[in-house]
Design a protein around this motif. Structure first.
Motif, mmCIF file in Angstrom:
data_model
loop_
_atom_site.group_PDB
_atom_site.id
_atom_site.type_symbol
_atom_site.label_atom_id
_atom_site.label_comp_id
_atom_site.label_asym_id
_atom_site.label_seq_id
_atom_site.Cartn_x
_atom_site.Cartn_y
_atom_site.Cartn_z
ATOM 1 N N ILE A 132 0.882 -1.207 -0.083
ATOM 2 C CA ILE A 132 0.045 0.075 0.210
ATOM 3 C C ILE A 132 0.884 1.230 0.106
ATOM 4 O O ILE A 132 1.646 1.501 0.911
ATOM 5 C CB ILE A 132 -1.136 -0.103 1.220
ATOM 6 N N ARG A 146 -1.492 6.782 -0.154
ATOM 7 C CA ARG A 146 -2.486 6.378 0.257
ATOM 8 C C ARG A 146 -2.549 6.257 1.764
ATOM 9 O O ARG A 146 -3.720 6.493 2.174
ATOM 10 C CB ARG A 146 -2.770 4.992 -0.169
ATOM 11 N N ARG A 201 -3.363 9.733 2.824
ATOM 12 C CA ARG A 201 -4.675 10.267 2.652
ATOM 13 C C ARG A 201 -5.681 9.759 3.616
ATOM 14 O O ARG A 201 -6.677 10.431 3.811
ATOM 15 C CB ARG A 201 -5.124 9.696 1.007
ATOM 16 N N ARG A 202 -5.573 8.501 3.987
ATOM 17 C CA ARG A 202 -6.283 7.807 4.982
ATOM 18 C C ARG A 202 -6.625 9.010 6.307
ATOM 19 O O ARG A 202 -7.752 9.455 6.658
ATOM 20 C CB ARG A 202 -5.865 6.600 5.446
#
Lengths: 208, 298
Positions: A158, A162, A165-166
């Motif tokens: 991952i 990302r 962004r979480r």
């Protein structure tokens, strides 16, 4: 069961067999050649020991599994009824080298539909496992997913962006993985060794 | 004791954080409003399902490691993914029944100082909603009935089969569960041909042709039933019908344009959340027409 296969699949064909065929097919019928596939007589016993395959001898070839199989509906290349029969006959080499094994989606329709309680999808899973272990070859995607788990704990790598962004969206941090422990589990199950040496194939070409 | 808020250890899996945050966002919103407390996994590894085809023992051991983490926390696991539910639940049930298997897995886990005891349960989002929160409480939280829309459901294989592991004591079986949950929002849930058929996603890594044909057929059935949207509860099924829908349309020169919503997105709309709060803008097939019929119905 024992006698059935012994009579029909002995590699010795006698003149008497030819005569028997001619009684049915007519005197003009000449037996030209017979292909004898190697039978592995211990394979059935090996399979019977595997959790999930216990009931495979109960298969009476009704074909409900194939009739309900979504893959078989689109391609005759994958045929669970045939796979169950081949296991009964002990055609180990032929089964383990058959790439069609990798077409099962694990929808488990065959398991729920079988009137004899045979877990055909579990048998397919066992055959895949055996094929990987003994032939040291697996789909590229499986190798990638397994290596990702080994490296990150997750089946995918991952990206950092990302994960950031979480947080920006108010989602909690993703749980971390204990990679040391995961590597140890890969080791104790013998899979670390398998995956390091395994060859891969990318696609399963369907041949009708 | 009865009024205590239910608590779960949320098991996100890999595919949802990697590709579908919209599912996680909407599920967390809805569950919070319904009074469910979610606790994050203290440590995590993949459920094991992706390596089951290549090594069942490793896959089961990885699954059990997660079960042990939940046992340490003394909490049941809640999954959003059918794959995680199917595998963790099956391994959990087999471990409880089969002593030989339990010994074998515990021998592996002993290497990392863990032991499976069999104290917890694994539940999917739809079990938590239907069985633990209950229809009545969900109904009380519906602020805007979606009676103006017609949808179809796709529950997905690993919530349905093998039924000896997926059927729950006293619970509703099969796709009925998701249908009932959809009806709570007021939306009409349509029947269509082959509702329980597989999406095909698990083999897309080795063969695209067959899964695309399977998904095309499913989308055709749904279109014929005249549904305005498809409702899923699994990231893999969602990817197959939403992300891949335009590819399927191009390949077969057909047009579906069926928006695919995660169930908590549908429920969230009925509970009064805005489409933005539920991350509906992240769907590949834009649900504009559906939202128009919801908000311009009066």
């Amino acid at each position: 069961m024992e006698r059935f296969t012994d009579i029909f699949f002995t590699p010795k064909v006698t003149l008497l067999d030819v005569w028997k065929v001619q009684q049915v097919a007519g005197p003009k019928y000449i037996l030209k050649s017979i292909t004898v596939t190697r039978i592995n007589s211990s394979f059935r016993h090996e399979m019977a020991e595997m959790p999930g395959a216990e009931k495979f001898l109960l298969c009476f070839q009704c074909g409900t599994c194939t009739a309900g199989c979504p893959i078989s509906r689109f391609s005759s290349f994958y045929n669970p009824r045939k796979i169950a029969r081949m296991v009964q006959l002990g055609l180990k080499d032929k089964l383990l080298s058959d790439v069609a094994l990798w077409l099962c989606t694990t929808c488990y329709t065959c398991i729920d539909n079988c009137p004899q309680g045979v877990e055909v999808a579990s048998i397919v899973r066992i055959l895949r496992n055996l094929s990987v272990k003994e032939r040291r070859i697996m789909p590229l995607i499986s190798k990638k997913l397994a290596l990702n788990i080994l490296k990150t704990g997750y089946a995918y790598v991952i990206p950092e962006s990302r994960i950031r962004r979480r947080i920006a969206r108010g989602l909690p941090h993703l749980p971390k993985s204990n990679l040391k422990q995961i590597a140890k589990l890969f080791g104790v199950t013998g899979f670390l060794d398998t995956i390091e040496n395994a060859e891969t194939f990318e696609k399963v070409e369907v041949k009708e | 004791m009865k009024d205590l808020d239910p608590e779960y250890l949320i098991f996100l899996g890999c595919t949802i954080p990697y590709r579908l945050p919209s599912y996680e966002i909407s599920a967390r919103k809805v569950l919070k409003t319904l009074g469910v407390k979610l606790v994050e996994m203290p440590d995590f590894n993949c459920c094991g399902y992706p390596v089951d085809p290549v090594n069942h023992e490793l896959a089961s051991t990885l699954a059990t490691r997660n079960l042990c983490l939940a046992e340490e926390k003394e909490m049941n696991i809640l999954t959003l993914c059918n794959g995680c539910f199917g595998f963790l639940n099956k391994v959990n049930k087999v471990l409880k029944e089969d002593e030989g298997f339990r010994e074998k897995i515990n021998r592996n886990l002993n290497e990392i100082g863990m032991e499976y005891k069999g104290k917890i349960e694994v539940k999917h989002l739809i079990h938590v909603l239907a069985e633990d929160i209950g229809f009545e409480k969900i109904r009380q939280n519906v602020k805007k009935s979606l009676s103006m829309i017609r949808v179809a459901q796709h529950t997905g294989c690993h919530l349905l089969r093998p039924s000896k592991y997926t059927l729950r004591d006293g619970g509703l079986g099969g796709h009925i569960l998701l249908k009932e949950l959809i009806k709570l929002t007021g939306a009409e849930c349509l029947d269509y041909v082959d509702e329980d058929e597989c999406c095909g996603n698990p083999i897309i890594g080795v063969n695209e042709d067959i899964p695309f044909q399977m998904a095309r057929e499913k989308l055709e059935h749904i279109k014929r039933a005249n549904a305005q949207a498809l409702i899923t509860v699994c990231p893999f099924c969602h990817i197959m019908y939403d992300l891949n829908q335009s590819l399927i349309e191009r390949r077969f020169k057909e047009r579906f344009r069926i928006p695919v919503l995660h169930y908590p997105q549908l429920l969230g709309l009925a509970m009064g959340f805005t489409p933005e709060e539920l991350a509906l803008d992240e769907l590949r097939v834009k649900p504009n027409e559906l939202l128009n019929s919801i908000y311009n119905a009066e």
